[in-house]
Every structure is written in structure tokens, then in C-alpha cells.
Design a protein around this motif. Structure first.
Motif, PDB file in Angstrom:
ATOM      1  N   SER A  55       0.849  -1.192   0.000  1.00  0.00           N
ATOM      2  CA  SER A  55       0.000   0.000   0.000  1.00  0.00           C
ATOM      3  C   SER A  55       0.883   1.239   0.000  1.00  0.00           C
ATOM      4  O   SER A  55       2.099   1.164   0.221  1.00  0.00           O
ATOM      5  CB  SER A  55      -0.931   0.000   1.216  1.00  0.00           C
ATOM      6  OG  SER A  55      -0.180  -0.042   2.432  1.00  0.00           O
TER       7      SER A  55
ATOM      8  N   HIS B 101       0.724   5.933   0.321  1.00  0.00           N
ATOM      9  CA  HIS B 101       0.000   7.208   0.355  1.00  0.00           C
ATOM     10  C   HIS B 101       0.993   8.319   0.035  1.00  0.00           C
ATOM     11  O   HIS B 101       2.214   8.128   0.131  1.00  0.00           O
ATOM     12  CB  HIS B 101      -0.720   7.448   1.693  1.00  0.00           C
ATOM     13  CG  HIS B 101       0.173   7.848   2.828  1.00  0.00           C
ATOM     14  ND1 HIS B 101       0.708   6.936   3.723  1.00  0.00           N
ATOM     15  CD2 HIS B 101       0.618   9.073   3.223  1.00  0.00           C
ATOM     16  CE1 HIS B 101       1.437   7.568   4.624  1.00  0.00           C
ATOM     17  NE2 HIS B 101       1.396   8.871   4.348  1.00  0.00           N
TER      18      HIS B 101
ATOM     19  N   ARG C  29      -2.287  -0.287 -11.138  1.00  0.00           N
ATOM     20  CA  ARG C  29      -2.382   1.168 -11.289  1.00  0.00           C
ATOM     21  C   ARG C  29      -3.462   1.680 -10.348  1.00  0.00           C
ATOM     22  O   ARG C  29      -4.442   0.985 -10.085  1.00  0.00           O
ATOM     23  CB  ARG C  29      -2.766   1.545 -12.722  1.00  0.00           C
ATOM     24  CG  ARG C  29      -1.725   1.260 -13.784  1.00  0.00           C
ATOM     25  CD  ARG C  29      -2.204   1.834 -15.122  1.00  0.00           C
ATOM     26  NE  ARG C  29      -1.386   1.421 -16.243  1.00  0.00           N
ATOM     27  CZ  ARG C  29      -0.255   2.003 -16.605  1.00  0.00           C
ATOM     28  NH1 ARG C  29       0.195   3.038 -15.909  1.00  0.00           N
ATOM     29  NH2 ARG C  29       0.425   1.567 -17.649  1.00  0.00           N
ATOM     30  N   ALA C  30      -3.301   2.903  -9.876  1.00  0.00           N
ATOM     31  CA  ALA C  30      -4.314   3.512  -9.010  1.00  0.00           C
ATOM     32  C   ALA C  30      -4.117   5.026  -9.012  1.00  0.00           C
ATOM     33  O   ALA C  30      -3.118   5.539  -9.540  1.00  0.00           O
ATOM     34  CB  ALA C  30      -4.210   2.960  -7.593  1.00  0.00           C
TER      35      ALA C  30
ATOM     36  N   THR D 210      -4.557   8.360  -6.169  1.00  0.00           N
ATOM     37  CA  THR D 210      -4.784   8.641  -4.755  1.00  0.00           C
ATOM     38  C   THR D 210      -6.099   9.398  -4.548  1.00  0.00           C
ATOM     39  O   THR D 210      -6.523  10.200  -5.383  1.00  0.00           O
ATOM     40  CB  THR D 210      -3.626   9.463  -4.159  1.00  0.00           C
ATOM     41  OG1 THR D 210      -3.481  10.673  -4.903  1.00  0.00           O
ATOM     42  CG2 THR D 210      -2.332   8.680  -4.199  1.00  0.00           C
ATOM     43  N   ASN D 211      -6.721   9.135  -3.414  1.00  0.00           N
ATOM     44  CA  ASN D 211      -7.994   9.775  -3.081  1.00  0.00           C
ATOM     45  C   ASN D 211      -7.751  10.999  -2.187  1.00  0.00           C
ATOM     46  O   ASN D 211      -6.620  11.459  -2.040  1.00  0.00           O
ATOM     47  CB  ASN D 211      -8.935   8.765  -2.421  1.00  0.00           C
ATOM     48  CG  ASN D 211      -8.316   8.105  -1.185  1.00  0.00           C
ATOM     49  OD1 ASN D 211      -7.469   8.692  -0.514  1.00  0.00           O
ATOM     50  ND2 ASN D 211      -8.732   6.883  -0.892  1.00  0.00           N
TER      51      ASN D 211
ATOM     52  N   ARG E 121      -4.364   8.380  -0.255  1.00  0.00           N
ATOM     53  CA  ARG E 121      -4.184   6.930  -0.327  1.00  0.00           C
ATOM     54  C   ARG E 121      -4.925   6.376  -1.532  1.00  0.00           C
ATOM     55  O   ARG E 121      -5.812   7.031  -2.080  1.00  0.00           O
ATOM     56  CB  ARG E 121      -4.707   6.256   0.952  1.00  0.00           C
ATOM     57  CG  ARG E 121      -3.998   6.738   2.211  1.00  0.00           C
ATOM     58  CD  ARG E 121      -4.606   6.153   3.477  1.00  0.00           C
ATOM     59  NE  ARG E 121      -3.936   6.665   4.669  1.00  0.00           N
ATOM     60  CZ  ARG E 121      -2.866   6.100   5.225  1.00  0.00           C
ATOM     61  NH1 ARG E 121      -2.379   4.977   4.707  1.00  0.00           N
ATOM     62  NH2 ARG E 121      -2.307   6.625   6.298  1.00  0.00           N
ATOM     63  N   THR E 122      -4.604   5.163  -1.920  1.00  0.00           N
ATOM     64  CA  THR E 122      -5.387   4.496  -2.950  1.00  0.00           C
ATOM     65  C   THR E 122      -6.600   3.853  -2.289  1.00  0.00           C
ATOM     66  O   THR E 122      -6.546   3.490  -1.107  1.00  0.00           O
ATOM     67  CB  THR E 122      -4.551   3.434  -3.686  1.00  0.00           C
ATOM     68  OG1 THR E 122      -4.029   2.482  -2.750  1.00  0.00           O
ATOM     69  CG2 THR E 122      -3.383   4.104  -4.414  1.00  0.00           C
ATOM     70  N   ASP E 123      -7.693   3.720  -3.027  1.00  0.00           N
ATOM     71  CA  ASP E 123      -8.923   3.195  -2.431  1.00  0.00           C
ATOM     72  C   ASP E 123      -8.748   1.780  -1.907  1.00  0.00           C
ATOM     73  O   ASP E 123      -9.426   1.374  -0.955  1.00  0.00           O
ATOM     74  CB  ASP E 123     -10.061   3.224  -3.456  1.00  0.00           C
ATOM     75  CG  ASP E 123     -10.535   4.641  -3.749  1.00  0.00           C
ATOM     76  OD1 ASP E 123     -10.317   5.531  -2.898  1.00  0.00           O
ATOM     77  OD2 ASP E 123     -11.121   4.859  -4.827  1.00  0.00           O
TER      78      ASP E 123
ATOM     79  N   LEU F 101      -2.492  -1.847  -3.336  1.00  0.00           N
ATOM     80  CA  LEU F 101      -2.043  -2.172  -4.686  1.00  0.00           C
ATOM     81  C   LEU F 101      -1.900  -3.679  -4.873  1.00  0.00           C
ATOM     82  O   LEU F 101      -2.073  -4.201  -5.971  1.00  0.00           O
ATOM     83  CB  LEU F 101      -0.720  -1.467  -4.977  1.00  0.00           C
ATOM     84  CG  LEU F 101      -0.830   0.066  -4.970  1.00  0.00           C
ATOM     85  CD1 LEU F 101       0.546   0.706  -4.898  1.00  0.00           C
ATOM     86  CD2 LEU F 101      -1.594   0.556  -6.191  1.00  0.00           C
TER      87      LEU F 101
END
Length: 294
Positions: A181, A183, A214-215, A217-218, A222-224, A227
Motif C-alpha cells: 500500500s 499514500h 495502477r491507481a 490517490t484519493n 491513499r489508494t482506495d 495495490l
């Protein structure tokens, strides 16, 4: 769909064996032996009973269990000689995407291993990246026969644990998954960086990387979702790439062209497939730092 442990505890032996007969490759006798130890209080206890059935079997039977495993093919076999679970596991590890040179090396290693030990090379491929697979293969060729049999059997138990966790739901699941993960913190604004495109790549060699995820950030930076999650994190070197330049352009910050920092790469190694690797980025347009978080 998974099978509730409570159902396994009460079903007929034949149904129990049918449900779990594939956990150990071509060895439904393991499930049959374990059935007599029911009821199980946890998935871990079920796995321990199946492992115990193997460990108390005759040497001939244990050797046959190892011999029944498919060899690691440079590209996963789909000709019916390999069990579906093994095909899926080898494909998930990228063995069906190997180059011709890697396939040739696998063939040579398999031949050398068979000649030395008289067994197929067994490895829990879901716990390894492609470079790690080849490295482990070469290293184990240097082992002695007794040590290698113990190592191969330990890998069989790891494979079985992952398969069992995927099949059975209930208390006390086995520890078979890890996470990657990230952020991003923008220290110019003192806030999480929203909208940063992030990609995760496995470093296969000096000239090849393979995209893993792939992502973006929110609002929390962070990614929802992690990964990588819900499976072992393959042992490998990884690279996270952050589109930092695009983030600061959207903030209206004037950047030189090309900017000092545009796409920021962070390389890190994973040695514990069941571990949590949190790799944050703390950044400005001119600097960044990282650490292993939690």
C-alpha cells in the motif's frame, strides 16, 4: 464460493474428500486421513491435520506425494497433464509470460534437478516473482538430498495452505496473504496529495519490468484499495512510480520544463510474502522521502 468449515465438519467422508482432495496435488488420501480428526475448530487446525497425515505417512507414500507434483514449466502447461490449480498458480506467477531465454533456463534447471534428486522441483510459486523463482531454483540445486526433500515438503505445505484458505471459510484462517500500500503527502500544502497517478511494477531484470497495478490517490492521499492484497506478495524488487509533476501542475505551481521531479520512482524489496509493505511518498516539487510505514 468457499465451503464453511462447519459444513466440512459434518459432511460425509466421501463429500469431505471430494471437496478437499485437490489441496494436496493428486493426493486425495491426505483429505481422507484428515477426515477422521473432525471436528476442526479452525481452518488452521484443519491444515494441521492434513499436514499431520502427510508427516505420519510412510516414506514411500511421502515420496510419491512429491513425485506427483508437476514440474515448474517455463510456460504453464495446458495439455491436461497439469491440475487446473497448478496451471492457474504458475500463470499467476508469470511463468506463461517468460522469454524464450528464461524458458530455456527453466528447462535446463529442471533437467539438472531431476537428474540430481529424481523429483520435480517444487516451489510455492505464488510467493515468488520471476527473478526470485529462478534464483531459488539455482540455489536449491546446491542442496543435499535429505535437506532438499524437507524443503520440497515444506513448499507442498505452503501450497496447500493457500489452496485451503481459498476453499474454506471459518475461524482461524491461515496467514497466507500480504499487502503493498502507499499514500502521498504534499508538504507544500501540508495535506494529503489527491489525484496522484500511481503504478506498481515488478522489476524482472535490468531491462524488464512488469506492471502489477495502477491507481489514483484519493482525498486522503491513499489508494482506495491496496495495490496488492488478498494473496501473497511475491518475493521481488518492486518500483512504485508517482506522477508527481502532473500533481503540482494541477495545483498551479510553476515548474521548469522538464521539471526537476516529474515521475518519481521508488524501488523497494519484498522478502516476506505475508508481510505488509506500506511505502509512502512525502514530497515537494524539488524533494521527496520515503520509509516503510504500517
Amino acid at each position: 464460493m468457499t465451503i464453511p468449515l462447519a459444513d466440512l465438519n459434518t459432511m460425509q467422508e466421501a463429500d469431505f474428500v471430494a471437496a478437499l482432495g485437490g489441496v494436496f496435488e493428486h493426493a486425495p488420501w491426505v483429505a481422507r486421513e484428515a477426515a477422521g480428526a473432525r471436528p476442526f475448530a479452525s481452518v488452521a487446525a484443519l491444515h494441521a491435520a492434513m499436514r499431520g497425515a502427510v508427516e505420519t505417512a510412510s516414506d514411500t507414500t511421502r515420496l510419491a506425494l512429491l513425485a506427483g507434483h508437476p514440474e515448474l514449466a517455463g510456460r504453464a502447461a495446458r495439455d491436461g497433464t497439469m491440475a487446473p490449480d497448478s496451471v492457474a498458480e504458475q500463470a499467476a506467477a508469470g511463468l506463461d509470460r517468460m522469454s524464450d531465454a528464461e524458458v530455456a533456463r527453466f528447462a535446463a534447471l529442471n533437467a539438472a534437478y531431476q537428474a540430481k534428486f529424481g523429483l520435480p522441483f517444487i516451489l510455492c510459486v505464488r510467493r515468488h516473482g520471476r527473478a526470485s523463482l529462478l534464483s531459488a531454483f539455482a540455489a536449491r540445486l546446491e542442496s543435499d538430498a535429505a535437506t532438499e526433500r524437507r524443503t520440497a515438503e515444506a513448499e507442498v505445505f505452503r501450497i496447500a495452505a493457500i489452496r485451503l484458505n481459498a476453499l474454506v471459510s471459518g475461524d482461524g484462517p491461515l496467514r497466507t496473504t500480504g499487502r503493498i500500500s502507499t499514500h502521498v503527502l504534499d508538504t507544500v500544502s501540508g495535506r494529503p496529495a489527491e489525484g496522484v497517478a500511481v503504478s506498481l511494477h515488478e522489476v524482472v531484470s535490468e531491462t524488464e519490468t512488469a506492471l502489477v497495478a495502477r491507481a489514483v490517490t484519493n482525498a486522503d492521499g491513499r489508494t482506495d484499495a491496496p495495490l496488492v492484497a488478498g494473496r501473497p506478495v511475491p518475493i521481488a524488487v518492486y518500483e512504485l512510480r508517482f506522477a508527481l509533476g502532473d500533481h503540482y501542475r494541477r495545483q498551479g505551481i510553476a515548474l521548469a520544463e522538464p521539471p526537476f521531479l516529474d515521475v518519481v520512482p521508488l524501488r523497494f524489496g519484498v522478502s516476506d510474502p505475508e508481510g505488509h509493505y506500506h511505502v509512502p511518498l512525502v514530497a515537494t516539487p524539488w524533494s521527496y522521502q520515503t520509509y516503510r510505514g504500517s
